[in-house]
Write a protein that holds these residues in place. Structure first.
Motif, PDB file in Angstrom:
ATOM      1  N   TYR A  21       0.711  -1.251   0.059  1.00 26.86           N
ATOM      2  CA  TYR A  21      -0.063   0.059   0.022  1.00 26.86           C
ATOM      3  C   TYR A  21       0.781   1.288   0.035  1.00 26.86           C
ATOM      4  O   TYR A  21       0.606   2.204  -0.950  1.00 26.86           O
ATOM      5  CB  TYR A  21      -1.014   0.063   1.190  1.00 26.86           C
ATOM      6  CG  TYR A  21      -1.820   1.202   1.088  1.00 26.86           C
ATOM      7  CD1 TYR A  21      -2.940   1.476   0.316  1.00 26.86           C
ATOM      8  CD2 TYR A  21      -1.388   2.245   2.119  1.00 26.86           C
ATOM      9  CE1 TYR A  21      -3.552   2.812   0.387  1.00 26.86           C
ATOM     10  CE2 TYR A  21      -1.992   3.522   1.917  1.00 26.86           C
ATOM     11  CZ  TYR A  21      -3.151   3.732   0.967  1.00 26.86           C
ATOM     12  OH  TYR A  21      -3.844   4.946   1.058  1.00 26.86           O
ATOM     13  N   GLY A  22       1.672   1.358   0.949  1.00 20.82           N
ATOM     14  CA  GLY A  22       2.566   2.460   0.960  1.00 20.82           C
ATOM     15  C   GLY A  22       3.556   2.939  -0.086  1.00 20.82           C
ATOM     16  O   GLY A  22       3.295   4.056  -0.862  1.00 20.82           O
ATOM     17  N   LEU A  23       4.274   1.857  -0.797  1.00 21.18           N
ATOM     18  CA  LEU A  23       4.981   2.147  -2.088  1.00 21.18           C
ATOM     19  C   LEU A  23       4.553   1.296  -2.802  1.00 21.18           C
ATOM     20  O   LEU A  23       4.844  -0.111  -2.690  1.00 21.18           O
ATOM     21  CB  LEU A  23       6.400   2.205  -1.776  1.00 21.18           C
ATOM     22  CG  LEU A  23       7.257   2.601  -3.021  1.00 21.18           C
ATOM     23  CD1 LEU A  23       7.255   3.800  -3.585  1.00 21.18           C
ATOM     24  CD2 LEU A  23       8.990   2.339  -2.381  1.00 21.18           C
ATOM     25  N   ASP A  24       3.830   1.415  -3.946  1.00 18.84           N
ATOM     26  CA  ASP A  24       3.362   0.287  -4.898  1.00 18.84           C
ATOM     27  C   ASP A  24       3.921   0.569  -6.142  1.00 18.84           C
ATOM     28  O   ASP A  24       4.312   1.581  -6.910  1.00 18.84           O
ATOM     29  CB  ASP A  24       1.761   0.572  -5.112  1.00 18.84           C
ATOM     30  CG  ASP A  24       0.976  -0.315  -5.833  1.00 18.84           C
ATOM     31  OD1 ASP A  24       1.704  -1.254  -6.135  1.00 18.84           O
ATOM     32  OD2 ASP A  24      -0.005  -0.330  -5.884  1.00 18.84           O
ATOM     33  N   ASP A 119      -6.237  -2.210   7.792  1.00 20.09           N
ATOM     34  CA  ASP A 119      -5.564  -3.628   7.929  1.00 20.09           C
ATOM     35  C   ASP A 119      -5.828  -4.291   9.160  1.00 20.09           C
ATOM     36  O   ASP A 119      -5.372  -3.979  10.006  1.00 20.09           O
ATOM     37  CB  ASP A 119      -3.990  -3.388   7.803  1.00 20.09           C
ATOM     38  CG  ASP A 119      -3.297  -4.958   7.728  1.00 20.09           C
ATOM     39  OD1 ASP A 119      -4.277  -5.871   8.099  1.00 20.09           O
ATOM     40  OD2 ASP A 119      -2.325  -4.947   8.040  1.00 20.09           O
ATOM     41  N   LEU A 124      -4.757   2.501   8.365  1.00 20.94           N
ATOM     42  CA  LEU A 124      -3.673   2.741   7.731  1.00 20.94           C
ATOM     43  C   LEU A 124      -3.555   4.157   7.108  1.00 20.94           C
ATOM     44  O   LEU A 124      -2.468   4.680   6.861  1.00 20.94           O
ATOM     45  CB  LEU A 124      -3.568   1.931   6.230  1.00 20.94           C
ATOM     46  CG  LEU A 124      -3.568   0.611   6.162  1.00 20.94           C
ATOM     47  CD1 LEU A 124      -3.742  -0.314   5.074  1.00 20.94           C
ATOM     48  CD2 LEU A 124      -2.200   0.243   7.034  1.00 20.94           C
ATOM     49  N   GLY A 125      -4.731   4.832   6.861  1.00 20.07           N
ATOM     50  CA  GLY A 125      -4.731   6.394   6.771  1.00 20.07           C
ATOM     51  C   GLY A 125      -6.031   6.630   6.140  1.00 20.07           C
ATOM     52  O   GLY A 125      -7.115   5.916   6.217  1.00 20.07           O
ATOM     53  N   TYR A 127      -7.951   8.734   2.991  1.00 23.51           N
ATOM     54  CA  TYR A 127      -7.730   9.537   1.784  1.00 23.51           C
ATOM     55  C   TYR A 127      -9.115  10.856   1.671  1.00 23.51           C
ATOM     56  O   TYR A 127     -10.021  10.611   2.426  1.00 23.51           O
ATOM     57  CB  TYR A 127      -8.144   9.001   0.615  1.00 23.51           C
ATOM     58  CG  TYR A 127      -7.049   8.089  -0.088  1.00 23.51           C
ATOM     59  CD1 TYR A 127      -6.180   9.165  -1.081  1.00 23.51           C
ATOM     60  CD2 TYR A 127      -6.730   6.732  -0.120  1.00 23.51           C
ATOM     61  CE1 TYR A 127      -5.194   8.395  -1.488  1.00 23.51           C
ATOM     62  CE2 TYR A 127      -5.616   6.235  -0.707  1.00 23.51           C
ATOM     63  CZ  TYR A 127      -4.860   7.150  -1.448  1.00 23.51           C
ATOM     64  OH  TYR A 127      -3.569   6.541  -2.252  1.00 23.51           O
ATOM     65  N   ARG A 174       4.501   6.278  -4.630  1.00 23.98           N
ATOM     66  CA  ARG A 174       4.245   6.736  -3.197  1.00 23.98           C
ATOM     67  C   ARG A 174       2.917   7.449  -2.816  1.00 23.98           C
ATOM     68  O   ARG A 174       2.875   8.424  -3.329  1.00 23.98           O
ATOM     69  CB  ARG A 174       5.659   7.539  -2.583  1.00 23.98           C
ATOM     70  CG  ARG A 174       5.423   7.999  -1.313  1.00 23.98           C
ATOM     71  CD  ARG A 174       5.739   7.032  -0.166  1.00 23.98           C
ATOM     72  NE  ARG A 174       7.322   6.478  -0.239  1.00 23.98           N
ATOM     73  CZ  ARG A 174       7.824   5.585   0.398  1.00 23.98           C
ATOM     74  NH1 ARG A 174       7.019   5.307   1.345  1.00 23.98           N
ATOM     75  NH2 ARG A 174       8.887   5.168   0.387  1.00 23.98           N
ATOM     76  N   ARG A 175       2.366   6.775  -1.873  1.00 22.64           N
ATOM     77  CA  ARG A 175       0.762   7.392  -1.442  1.00 22.64           C
ATOM     78  C   ARG A 175       0.823   8.031  -0.476  1.00 22.64           C
ATOM     79  O   ARG A 175       1.740   7.781   0.639  1.00 22.64           O
ATOM     80  CB  ARG A 175      -0.217   6.300  -1.364  1.00 22.64           C
ATOM     81  CG  ARG A 175      -0.508   5.342  -2.611  1.00 22.64           C
ATOM     82  CD  ARG A 175      -1.389   4.553  -2.340  1.00 22.64           C
ATOM     83  NE  ARG A 175      -1.662   3.884  -3.687  1.00 22.64           N
ATOM     84  CZ  ARG A 175      -1.275   2.590  -4.054  1.00 22.64           C
ATOM     85  NH1 ARG A 175      -0.378   1.989  -3.310  1.00 22.64           N
ATOM     86  NH2 ARG A 175      -1.566   1.917  -5.191  1.00 22.64           N
ATOM     87  N   PHE A 176       0.414   9.289  -0.312  1.00 18.69           N
ATOM     88  CA  PHE A 176       0.207  10.093   0.783  1.00 18.69           C
ATOM     89  C   PHE A 176      -1.058  10.336   1.311  1.00 18.69           C
ATOM     90  O   PHE A 176      -2.004  10.028   0.574  1.00 18.69           O
ATOM     91  CB  PHE A 176       0.959  11.689   0.462  1.00 18.69           C
ATOM     92  CG  PHE A 176       2.294  11.483   0.134  1.00 18.69           C
ATOM     93  CD1 PHE A 176       3.166  11.576   1.048  1.00 18.69           C
ATOM     94  CD2 PHE A 176       2.762  11.338  -1.431  1.00 18.69           C
ATOM     95  CE1 PHE A 176       4.540  11.353   0.584  1.00 18.69           C
ATOM     96  CE2 PHE A 176       4.305  11.410  -1.622  1.00 18.69           C
ATOM     97  CZ  PHE A 176       4.909  11.324  -0.597  1.00 18.69           C
ATOM     98  N   PHE A 177      -1.501  10.424   2.556  1.00 23.26           N
ATOM     99  CA  PHE A 177      -2.840  10.788   3.191  1.00 23.26           C
ATOM    100  C   PHE A 177      -2.943  12.381   3.199  1.00 23.26           C
ATOM    101  O   PHE A 177      -2.234  13.373   3.046  1.00 23.26           O
ATOM    102  CB  PHE A 177      -2.663  10.138   4.635  1.00 23.26           C
ATOM    103  CG  PHE A 177      -2.500   8.792   4.375  1.00 23.26           C
ATOM    104  CD1 PHE A 177      -3.096   7.766   3.841  1.00 23.26           C
ATOM    105  CD2 PHE A 177      -1.257   8.275   4.872  1.00 23.26           C
ATOM    106  CE1 PHE A 177      -2.981   6.421   3.670  1.00 23.26           C
ATOM    107  CE2 PHE A 177      -1.140   6.785   4.870  1.00 23.26           C
ATOM    108  CZ  PHE A 177      -1.829   6.100   4.209  1.00 23.26           C
TER     109      PHE A 177
END
Length: 211
Positions: A21-24, A119, A124-125, A127, A174-177
């Motif tokens: 999830y964090g770095l896909d 999870d 996890l965060g 959006y 990289r995903r950010f919240f």
């Protein structure tokens, strides 16, 4: 152009613990494994600084970056989703495009909402997301997406935006919240409350808060 309405709803997803999830890596090609059209949607969404988070429809079932387990093993959850839902991570460019795209569509409702990812019992965060929804149980998702991609392609080509999906595939995405990428949730909540308190008298005197 006015933005999309803010919905006082939170969409929650249970994300498999092994989902990157964090770095896909290869987030576009993986979603595109279900259909080339979905790969195009995912590619163009990134060019508008957004991401295809989740889609549910009659023809496609459930796909997206939070549904890896169902994409890999369709038999894990045998169901035939009725209606249509597609969720994109929020960006100003995607909001502007979607506002214009659904303007003449009666079957589709669209708004900005929050999307929680979990999870098991661990968050996890959060959006900020753009959700497009149809309550028609037999909504033609394929026809909608074909038109959606055609208009997306025109919008992206007109801006000559570099393809972010290329770098996402090659180097990872990289995903950010919300605290790092967009509005403050508290300010959004206050704005939502203020909008709920609007009356015809206030609007006549001061104008709408959205203007």
């Amino acid at each position: 152009m006015m933005g999309l309405p803010h919905w006082d709803r939170i969409v929650s997803f249970e994300v498999p613990m092994w989902t990157p999830y964090g770095l896909d890596y290869k987030p576009v090609s993986f979603v595109g494994g279900a259909d080339r059209l979905l790969q195009d949607v995912a590619t163009y969404a990134m060019d508008l600084e957004s991401e295809l988070i989740y889609l549910s429809g009659m023809r496609y079932g459930e796909v997206g970056v939070v549904s890896y387990d169902k994409t890999i093993d369709p038999g894990r959850s045998i169901s035939f989703p009725l209606g249509f839902v597609v969720i994109f991570s929020f960006s100003k460019a995607m909001e502007k495009f979607v506002s214009r795209f659904v303007k003449e569509m009666d079957e589709i409702k669209v708004g900005v909402c929050f999307c929680d990812l979990w999870d098991r019992e661990m968050p996890l965060g959060k959006y900020k997301a753009i959700a497009l929804i149809s309550s028609n149980p037999f909504f033609d998702d394929k026809n909608f997406l074909e038109h959606f991609v055609q208009e997306l392609a025109k919008n992206v080509d007109a801006k000559a935006t570099p393809s972010l999906s290329y770098f996402a595939e090659k180097f990872g995405y990289r995903r950010f919240f919300i605290p790092y990428e967009t509005d403050d949730p508290i300010e959004l909540a206050i704005s939502s409350i203020c909008n709920e308190f609007e009356t015809e008298e206030i609007i006549s005197l001061l104008g709408s808060i959205d203007h």
